[in-house]
Design an enzyme around this catalytic site. Structure first.
Site, PDB file in Angstrom:
ATOM      1  N   ASP A  44       0.854  -1.188   0.000  1.00  0.00           N
ATOM      2  CA  ASP A  44       0.000   0.000   0.000  1.00  0.00           C
ATOM      3  C   ASP A  44       0.890   1.239   0.000  1.00  0.00           C
ATOM      4  OD1 ASP A  44       1.037   0.084   2.537  1.00  0.00           O
ATOM      5  OD2 ASP A  44      -0.873  -0.036   3.578  1.00  0.00           O
TER       6      ASP A  44
ATOM      7  N   ASP B 171      -8.502  -7.306   0.124  1.00  0.00           N
ATOM      8  CA  ASP B 171      -7.521  -7.524   1.199  1.00  0.00           C
ATOM      9  C   ASP B 171      -8.176  -7.153   2.513  1.00  0.00           C
ATOM     10  OD1 ASP B 171      -7.186  -4.456   0.849  1.00  0.00           O
ATOM     11  OD2 ASP B 171      -6.083  -4.928   2.677  1.00  0.00           O
TER      12      ASP B 171
ATOM     13  N   CYS C  53     -14.601 -28.633   5.661  1.00  0.00           N
ATOM     14  CA  CYS C  53     -13.309 -28.032   5.291  1.00  0.00           C
ATOM     15  C   CYS C  53     -12.234 -29.113   5.183  1.00  0.00           C
ATOM     16  CB  CYS C  53     -12.904 -26.987   6.328  1.00  0.00           C
ATOM     17  SG  CYS C  53     -11.308 -26.217   5.999  1.00  0.00           S
TER      18      CYS C  53
ATOM     19  N   CYS D 219      -8.969 -28.532   5.254  1.00  0.00           N
ATOM     20  CA  CYS D 219      -7.665 -28.024   5.689  1.00  0.00           C
ATOM     21  C   CYS D 219      -7.024 -28.923   6.744  1.00  0.00           C
ATOM     22  CB  CYS D 219      -7.776 -26.577   6.192  1.00  0.00           C
ATOM     23  SG  CYS D 219      -8.139 -26.388   7.943  1.00  0.00           S
TER      24      CYS D 219
ATOM     25  N   CYS E 237      -8.851 -28.800  10.185  1.00  0.00           N
ATOM     26  CA  CYS E 237     -10.148 -29.479  10.266  1.00  0.00           C
ATOM     27  C   CYS E 237     -10.026 -30.989  10.069  1.00  0.00           C
ATOM     28  CB  CYS E 237     -11.114 -28.888   9.248  1.00  0.00           C
ATOM     29  SG  CYS E 237     -11.537 -27.181   9.666  1.00  0.00           S
TER      30      CYS E 237
ATOM     31  N   HIS F 276      -6.635 -22.125   9.367  1.00  0.00           N
ATOM     32  CA  HIS F 276      -7.973 -22.484   8.884  1.00  0.00           C
ATOM     33  C   HIS F 276      -8.659 -21.292   8.217  1.00  0.00           C
ATOM     34  CE1 HIS F 276     -12.150 -23.735   8.656  1.00  0.00           C
ATOM     35  NE2 HIS F 276     -12.421 -22.560   9.214  1.00  0.00           N
TER      36      HIS F 276
HETATM   37 ZN   LIG Z   1     -10.383 -25.895   8.137  1.00  0.00          ZN
END
Ligand SMILES: [Zn+2]
Ligand SMILES: [Zn+2]
Lengths: 408, 396
Positions: free
Chosen positions: A91, A265, A303, A305, A308, A333
């Site tokens: 930025d 963002d 999820c 990930c 999870c 996560h």
């Molecule tokens: Zn997750």
């Protein structure tokens, strides 16, 4: 210009594109996590690649203080310094000064502020902001704009818009690495459609590599928010990326993407993780809550990930806000969730099933059909039929609302 | 759990193989157990664990008392025990009540009913029955019996009481155990050789799989330690593994190995990491080279470097040039120096990875020296090189 933007799929105003930057070929729509000081809090760059992060945002103001842009330059640029092979965006530094320092003041020269190191008055000019960003070396750099709170009204908004346009020329003139870094202009103009329109036109005349919609996500009401986004995306060129600054709630990202925005963002996913909150399709899950202590389900059973797949809510509950690992796992996560959302937006647009994706998203978040009115209104402008996930009374209400049409 | 001693060197130092049912390959001893907070390393996320040397990094130490902060034994049991809860089915967990950070023995409040600990949720009195409820729900591979650990300065009377209680609790713990797992009988005795012997004799008489020699790092001097360690190990069966708690520095580890200890804990690494220090002493078996310290070493003792020092501001080299850890393969000293300056958590993540990696390699060179029958030489070279550097750094 050091980027290529190829739209590869559309649904009405929404678009999916390949954005080729010097360090990475990105797929839009995309979310950029904020790595203020040259690191995303609690994650390694390896992990960021693993979860599919494409662009990391660095804050010029913080990096210029420590380790300084001169040092980053000397050591070969921010990519090398933090060992991040993919794309970076910095930025201008102006927003951070205005929001973090009480004694920031904006004049025609630039942003004057009190140095946090020795308290002396300092000046950040458009030229200096670009010079610093040239040294940091991100793929995308942002013009210094005159930032005002969205909730302010009156002549200050107009002044800021015109100043932003005057400053963009100084930024362009100061930009020394146009073949390696892309300078994005920022549309200002508060909530006033006339000012926004003038600003968009002024910036488009300069033929910049990309455009950002600034001055939002600062406490304005949601209806004003989406209308500004809708107006700007409609007026900005089709073949350039559009970045809505500071936007990060999953719902906002879905709405803005439907309206034709490409990049976002926000510190929200990582900041909220540190306070023990997980992003889930239903909204948020507060892991600190006592009910989590005996909950043996994963944070989000859908999820995929690492967190999870391996951990229960109960285990995360006993870590959050007490142990570093709690915020590490939740940040992982939450960012995975944002990256998955970006990928889903991209692929559903490319595969021609964007409305279905939007409806499923809204259904999970508002299972009772109580989709907020502003979302209904925005989706109507975006040409996406969400009646299947709205409770009857809400959808009729949204139909009777007068929706301001954009030039389309 | 299976354990076998494979080689001896310099009298008591020994290497062995520790086999745990769920770990794919046996772990060589002397070994380092990774310290954890609630079962995971302090800063190394589970997906980064496989980057550490394997199987060396597969032993984790856990304090069951950490979980009293928010997880009930019933929930731990419902999830399926430690391995399941932590998503680390191929790792070995050794449960010890205390740690040296957030669960410290508090001998003044310990009474005949149970042991007292200072924890983040206040002072807790843990009775054998409470402790075994946790152990039975967690199902660690190895667990140590509850001990009444006292500092070196307590009276002879208090020290005797501590031995009596520790032995009594050992019987209670074993009788309450339902989940299996290898039992390490706790041995205490403070700074008294006689009490250490008495405790070791009592414990050796019981049906235990191995031993935990506790009560170290509680105010005793480094010089009196060999006699206290040897008093116990001389009595213990050779074929059973011995773990020690409270010996952390490289010199202390070497002292323990010399007395025949097989398993060590690693809270030292946590302290280094929090302080911004990175281990940098030369590895490489018995061929430790003694190089001249450079001027930038002032303030460092050559075994570790302080990455906060401004001298590293522009240093684009890794912490240790030929280190194969994730940190050294990916990041420079300059970057870690910056992360420390701006208080970013990634600094601790990267430092814990490097320090753990480096210490595991140190243990590997200890094992190699024992196998080569040259442990005493290795130890002397190591201590000498440290002393030389300290002396040279002092005159520099
Ligand atoms: Zn997750
Ligand atoms: Zn290393």
């Amino acid at each position: 210009m050091a980027l290529r933007f190829e739209v590869i799929g559309r649904f009405n105003r929404a678009r999916a594109a390949n954005l080729t930057l010097p360090h990475f070929v990105c797929q839009t729509p995309l979310f950029m996590p904020v790595g203020t000081q040259g690191t995303i809090k609690g994650l390694t760059t390896n992990q960021l690649e693993e979860i599919g992060c494409q662009i990391v945002l660095g804050n010029t103001y913080h990096l210029a203080l420590r380790p300084t842009s001169e040092l980053i330059d000397e050591l070969g640029g921010l990519h090398k310094f933090m060992n991040w092979p993919r794309a970076l965006l910095t930025d201008s530094g102006g927003f951070q000064m205005v929001s973090l320092l009480h004694l920031a003041d904006i004049t025609e020269k630039g942003v004057t502020f009190q140095s946090p190191v020795d308290g002396k008055p300092m000046l950040l000019t458009p030229e200096e902001s670009i010079q610093i960003q040239n040294r940091i070396g991100a793929d995308i750099i942002m013009a210094l704009d005159d930032v005002v709170k969205t909730t302010i009204t009156g002549p200050r908004i107009e002044e800021a818009m015109y100043r932003t346009l005057r400053w963009i020329d100084r930024c362009i003139a100061a930009h020394k690495r146009p073949n390696e870094q892309n300078l994005f202009g920022i549309v200002q103009g508060g909530l006033d459609p006339v000012l926004r329109d003038k600003c968009v036109r002024g910036l488009v005349d300069r033929n910049l590599p990309g455009y950002a919609i600034g001055g939002l996500a600062g406490g304005e009401d949601k209806d004003s928010f989406w209308r500004v986004v809708a107006q700007c995306t409609a007026a900005l060129p089709e073949d350039k990326p559009r970045y809505v600054m500071g936007v990060g709630y999953p719902l906002d990202i879905v709405v803005c993407s439907a309206l034709g925005a490409d990049m976002y963002d926000c510190v929200y996913p990582t900041r909220t993780a540190r306070f023990g909150t997980a992003l889930v399709p239903e909204g948020v899950l507060k892991l600190k809550h006592n009910a989590m202590a005996n909950d043996t389900r994963p944070i989000d059973p859908a999820c995929a990930c690492m967190v999870c797949k391996n951990y229960t809510r109960a285990y995360i509950h006993c870590l959050v806000t007490k142990d570093a690992m709690g915020s590490q796992l939740l940040s992982y996560h939450n960012l995975y969730y944002m990256m998955k959302l970006s990928r889903d937006l991209h692929s559903s647009i490319v595969e021609g099933r964007f409305p279905k994706f939007v409806c499923e998203f809204l259904q999970k978040m508002f299972p009772k059909g109580n989709v907020p009115e502003w979302v209904c209104n925005a989706m109507e402008v975006a040409g996406i039929d969400i009646s299947s996930c709205c409770a009857p009374f809400i959808s009729t209400m949204s139909k009777t609302m007068e929706v301001k049409s954009d030039k389309e | 759990m299976k354990f076998a001693v494979k080689a001896w060197s310099s009298g008591s130092a020994r290497t062995g193989l520790l086999q745990l049912g769920n770990c794919p390959s046996p772990i060589e001893t002397p070994a380092l157990l990774l310290s954890t907070r609630k079962g995971l390393p302090y800063f190394i996320a589970p997906d980064l664990l496989p980057s550490l040397p394997s199987p060396d990094s597969h032993l984790l130490q856990i304090s069951p008392i950490h979980f009293l902060e928010g997880l009930s034994p019933k929930t731990i049991s419902n999830v399926g025990g430690l391995h399941q809860m932590l998503g680390l089915p191929e790792y070995g967990f050794a449960a010890v009540a205390r740690d040296s950070l957030q669960c410290l023995p508090e001998c003044n409040s310990t009474n005949k009913h149970g042991a007292s600990f200072e924890t983040p949720c206040g002072r807790l009195l843990i009775k054998p029955v409470d402790y075994l409820e946790l152990i039975n729900s967690m199902r660690p591979n190895i667990w140590a019996t509850l001990a009444d650990e006292v500092p070196a300065w307590v009276s002879d009377k208090r020290n005797k009481t501590s031995v009596d209680r520790t032995v009594r609790w050992l019987d209670e713990c074993i009788s309450l155990s339902s989940a299996g797992g290898a039992v390490l009988g706790s041995i205490v005795g403070g700074s008294s050789v006689e009490e250490r012997e008495r405790c070791a004799q009592e414990v050796a008489r019981r049906n235990v799989t191995g031993y935990l020699i506790g009560g170290f790092g509680l105010g005793e001097s480094m010089d009196e330690r060999p006699a206290l360690l040897n008093a116990a190990t001389a009595i213990l069966q050779d074929e059973k593994p011995r773990m020690v708690c409270g010996l952390g520095l490289p010199e202390e580890v070497l002292q323990g190995v010399a007395a025949g200890i097989d398993l060590f804990n690693s809270e030292y690494i946590y302290h280094l990491t929090l302080g911004g220090f990175a281990l940098a002493f030369p590895l490489g078996g018995i061929k430790i080279s003694v190089s001249k310290p450079d001027p930038s070493d002032i303030g460092n003792d050559r075994s570790k470097i302080n990455l906060r020092a401004t001298v590293y501001r522009k240093d684009t080299s890794p912490i240790v040039e030929d280190c194969s850890c994730y940190t050294c393969q990916n990041h420079t000293k300059a970057y870690i120096n910056h992360l420390l300056n701006v208080h970013e958590m990634l600094a601790q993540i990267l430092l814990e990875i490097h320090n753990t990696h480096h210490y595991l390699e140190f243990f590997k060179s200890i094992r190699e020296a024992i196998k080569a029958g040259e442990f005493e030489q290795f130890r002397n070279r190591f201590i000498e090189s440290r002393r030389d550097h300290l002396a040279l750094a002092a005159v520099a």
